[in-house]
Design an enzyme around this catalytic site. Structure first.
Site, PDB file in Angstrom:
ATOM      1  N   THR A   3       0.868  -1.177   0.000  1.00  0.00           N
ATOM      2  CA  THR A   3       0.000   0.000   0.000  1.00  0.00           C
ATOM      3  C   THR A   3       0.907   1.229   0.000  1.00  0.00           C
ATOM      4  OG1 THR A   3      -0.029   0.199   2.382  1.00  0.00           O
ATOM      5  CG2 THR A   3      -1.705  -1.203   1.408  1.00  0.00           C
TER       6      THR A   3
ATOM      7  N   GLU B 248      -5.906  -3.606  -0.226  1.00  0.00           N
ATOM      8  CA  GLU B 248      -6.218  -4.693   0.708  1.00  0.00           C
ATOM      9  C   GLU B 248      -7.410  -5.533   0.248  1.00  0.00           C
ATOM     10  OE1 GLU B 248      -5.476  -1.611   1.459  1.00  0.00           O
ATOM     11  OE2 GLU B 248      -4.328  -1.466   3.323  1.00  0.00           O
TER      12      GLU B 248
ATOM     13  N   LYS C 129     -14.404  18.376  10.398  1.00  0.00           N
ATOM     14  CA  LYS C 129     -15.389  18.500  11.476  1.00  0.00           C
ATOM     15  C   LYS C 129     -15.562  19.971  11.815  1.00  0.00           C
ATOM     16  CE  LYS C 129     -14.592  13.987  13.416  1.00  0.00           C
ATOM     17  NZ  LYS C 129     -13.183  13.604  13.387  1.00  0.00           N
TER      18      LYS C 129
ATOM     19  N   TRP D 226     -20.008  16.902  10.487  1.00  0.00           N
ATOM     20  CA  TRP D 226     -19.032  16.472   9.503  1.00  0.00           C
ATOM     21  C   TRP D 226     -19.358  17.061   8.134  1.00  0.00           C
ATOM     22  CZ3 TRP D 226     -17.261  10.710  10.197  1.00  0.00           C
ATOM     23  CH2 TRP D 226     -16.827  10.543  11.520  1.00  0.00           C
TER      24      TRP D 226
HETATM   25  P1  ADP Z   1      -3.573   3.165  -0.895  1.00  0.00           P
HETATM   26  O1  ADP Z   1      -4.471   2.655   0.174  1.00  0.00           O
HETATM   27  O2  ADP Z   1      -2.300   2.456  -1.005  1.00  0.00           O
HETATM   28  O3  ADP Z   1      -3.535   4.661  -0.995  1.00  0.00           O
HETATM   29  P2  ADP Z   1      -5.485   2.116  -2.591  1.00  0.00           P
HETATM   30  O4  ADP Z   1      -5.604   2.106  -4.036  1.00  0.00           O
HETATM   31  O5  ADP Z   1      -5.569   0.850  -1.880  1.00  0.00           O
HETATM   32  O6  ADP Z   1      -4.166   2.806  -2.278  1.00  0.00           O
HETATM   33  O7  ADP Z   1      -6.503   3.175  -2.006  1.00  0.00           O
HETATM   34  C1  ADP Z   1      -7.725   2.785  -1.506  1.00  0.00           C
HETATM   35  C2  ADP Z   1      -8.490   4.002  -1.102  1.00  0.00           C
HETATM   36  O8  ADP Z   1      -8.733   4.848  -2.226  1.00  0.00           O
HETATM   37  C3  ADP Z   1      -9.858   3.691  -0.581  1.00  0.00           C
HETATM   38  O9  ADP Z   1      -9.817   3.270   0.748  1.00  0.00           O
HETATM   39  C4  ADP Z   1     -10.567   5.013  -0.784  1.00  0.00           C
HETATM   40  O10 ADP Z   1     -10.243   5.939   0.218  1.00  0.00           O
HETATM   41  C5  ADP Z   1      -9.972   5.511  -2.058  1.00  0.00           C
HETATM   42  N1  ADP Z   1     -10.869   5.184  -3.172  1.00  0.00           N
HETATM   43  C6  ADP Z   1     -10.791   4.185  -4.046  1.00  0.00           C
HETATM   44  N2  ADP Z   1     -11.785   4.233  -4.938  1.00  0.00           N
HETATM   45  C7  ADP Z   1     -12.548   5.296  -4.615  1.00  0.00           C
HETATM   46  C8  ADP Z   1     -13.755   5.880  -5.139  1.00  0.00           C
HETATM   47  N3  ADP Z   1     -14.370   5.403  -6.212  1.00  0.00           N
HETATM   48  N4  ADP Z   1     -14.244   6.969  -4.507  1.00  0.00           N
HETATM   49  C9  ADP Z   1     -13.637   7.490  -3.421  1.00  0.00           C
HETATM   50  N5  ADP Z   1     -12.515   6.996  -2.897  1.00  0.00           N
HETATM   51  C10 ADP Z   1     -11.973   5.906  -3.481  1.00  0.00           C
END
Ligand code: ADP
Length: 547
Positions: free
Chosen positions: A186, A331, A444, A449
């Protein structure tokens, strides 16, 4: 009593065997880093993947040894996907956009034994190889005559020479489907990155699910362009689903600018494309001024960060391309939800449909999700209440590689472990999930929120705005107040007051940002997501007008 059906382990080698036998002449087209276009077929992928497997056996690489890649989307990378995992080793795709020190840290943590890299990353490998003692063999993804002599990298061989003498026959081994197949770190915005370690079973189930009509909906009739990199969560699993469905694959190599992507879509009659919003921003930015049209593109899946509704609209209304909004994470292999309508939505007014399309979507069979409150209590699915989003399923991590970070799961009353995603979301009565924020980005204000995504989406709908990022700023009375940092489209004009006025009637008054900050660019992370931590650093001397 057990069922009496054949018990075949779900292995990645099974996917490439299927593609070879049933879609052998299906095309794989790649824009190479060399600049030219390379084309061949699924049967060639299978043959060369077997040569890769033989080459790895020849090096006495053990079962589960890690083979790393620093590579763009291309055919040789695809061969490694199947050759490495199929032979029982673990494919470790490294994100080349990370800092060299992070790359070395990751390679050491994974204990990579081999590193295969595109020639465009030669300087990067020259910079890190001395810090990577576990890597015993370097493979440059090129022809023998393209490999410069004095690179200073020990045990370096050209890929084509590495596999050239290897037999094209190979018996794919059979083993426990829960064996590790690939891994991806990640981006680790806090602390060191952690790795999700995928298995053959999780990858194959994810590939099945991804191909479903309400998920990615891939078929043998599609020509699929994964712009999402193969170093980022296995290009959302597309290489595996492509082998399973036999679709044509089109790889962009390192050329991800709007012009190159547009030309490739047209030349290869791509029907389906996948990528993060920033990529599509560049594509639309290239097409609009010249009045360019798509002649083949039907659908595009957009995810990785929130897809602005204005982008969904532009694709649908101006170009007749359906947008599938997707959500997931490293994940989760990564797919969790996709947004497609249900039968009952067909007759809805377009504006009402749009309200659904902009959500992150419904859970794919295999993934379950829930939102929970501060005390872990499950919250209602009313589309309004928001809480921490938890997930579970056979392609969701149970634990990080080497147990880093301890047990990530939170047990429910029945002892079932759920993975907390770090996202804050609502879920409506029809099961459509909508992300309001990363939990660390939530603003916040006076105990209430505010969703930074809502604020960004509105700014993005303004014709003069190219990119928008909303962050919370300390406020003596309200704790935090939102401001929006925006990048204007080239040549476009808009004032702070005009943009603030644009929010009127679109969200509650107290949610309207306190200020607009015009910036040249918004910092992006290694996977194309906005880096709000860095933006906050850039704005550290900023003072709220209302404070
Ligand atoms: P990293 O966690 O390594 O930054 P990831 O690709 O695993 O990379 O990121 C996952 C995160 O990206 C999600 O938990 C979310 O916050 C964000 N994310 C992924 N797809 C979307 C989406 N369609 N809309 C909003 N947020 C998204």
């Amino acid at each position: 009593m057990l069922g009496l059906m054949q018990n075949q382990p779900l292995l990645i080698s099974g996917l490439i065997e299927h593609a070879e036998r049933h879609h052998g002449d299906g095309e794989i087209v790649s824009r190479r880093v060399e600049g030219d276009i390379h084309r061949y077929q699924w049967r060639d992928v299978a043959r060369r993947a077997r040569q890769v497997a033989n080459a790895l056996d020849g090096m006495q690489l053990l079962f589960s040894d890690r083979v790393a890649t620093l590579a763009w989307n291309g055919y040789r990378h695809l061969e490694l996907y199947f050759g490495v995992s199929g032979s029982g080793r673990v494919l470790h795709t490294i994100n080349p956009r990370l800092h060299p020190d992070q790359i070395a840290w990751i390679a050491n943590h994974a204990e990579d034994r081999v590193l295969c890299f595109d020639m465009s990353f030669l300087p990067l490998v020259q910079a890190v190889h001395a810090k990577c003692p576990t890597i015993k063999q370097y493979v440059a993804l090129c022809d023998g005559d393209k490999l410069p002599r004095d690179t200073g990298i020990p045990n370096l061989v050209a890929y084509e020479e590495w596999i050239a003498g290897q037999p094209a026959s190979y018996h794919w081994p059979s083993f426990d489907e829960n064996s590790a197949s690939s891994m991806c770190y990640t981006s680790g915005t806090t602390g060191h990155p952690k790795a999700a370690l995928y298995s053959h079973r999780s990858t194959t189930l994810h590939a099945y699910a991804a191909a479903l009509p309400d998920v990615m909906g891939l078929s043998a009739r599609d020509a699929v362009l994964p712009v999402v990199p193969m170093f980022h969560v296995n290009a959302w699993g597309i290489p595996y689903s492509a082998a399973l469905t036999g679709c044509k694959l089109v790889f962009p190599g390192g050329a991800m600018d709007g012009k190159s992507i547009y030309e490739l879509i047209e030349a290869e009659q791509v029907t389906y494309a996948a990528g993060v919003p920033t990529v599509w921003q560049m594509l639309l930015g290239h097409m609009k001024p010249g009045g360019l049209r798509f002649s083949s593109l039907q659908r595009t899946v957009i995810g990785g960060s929130a897809c602005p509704p204005a982008m969904i609209d532009a694709f649908r209304e101006e170009y007749g391309v359906e947008v599938l909004h997707a959500w997931g994470m490293t994940e989760m292999s990564p797919l969790g939800t996709l947004c497609t309508l249900k039968n009952k939505h067909r007759t809805m007014a377009p504006e009402e449909q749009m309200k659904i399309r902009m959500k992150q979507g419904r859970a794919i069979y295999g993934v379950d999700m829930k939102i929970v409150g501060d005390k872990g209590e499950e919250l209602p699915w009313d589309g309004k209440t928001f809480g921490d989003l938890y997930v579970k399923g056979p392609w969701v991590v149970r634990e990080y590689f080497k147990g880093e970070g301890g047990d990530p799961l939170v047990k429910d009353a029945h002892g079932v472990g759920w993975f907390p995603t770090g996202d804050v979301a609502t879920i409506d009565a029809d099961g459509y999930m909508q992300i309001t924020d990363r939990s660390k980005d939530v603003i916040k204000s006076g105990g209430e929120w505010i969703s930074s995504i809502d604020i960004e989406n509105i700014a993005m709908a303004h014709p003069a705005i190219q990119m928008a990022a909303c962050v919370g700023m300390r406020h003596p009375k309200w704790d935090e107040r939102p401001i929006v940092a925006v990048v204007k489209k080239p040549g476009a004009q808009v004032t702070r007051e005009e943009l603030l006025k644009f929010y009127e009637g679109k969200i509650a008054k107290w949610q309207v940002p306190d200020d607009v900050v015009f910036v040249e660019s918004i910092p992006l992370g290694a996977t194309g997501k906005m880096l709000k931590t860095r933006l906050r650093e850039q704005l550290k001397d900023y003072k709220l007008p209302s404070a």
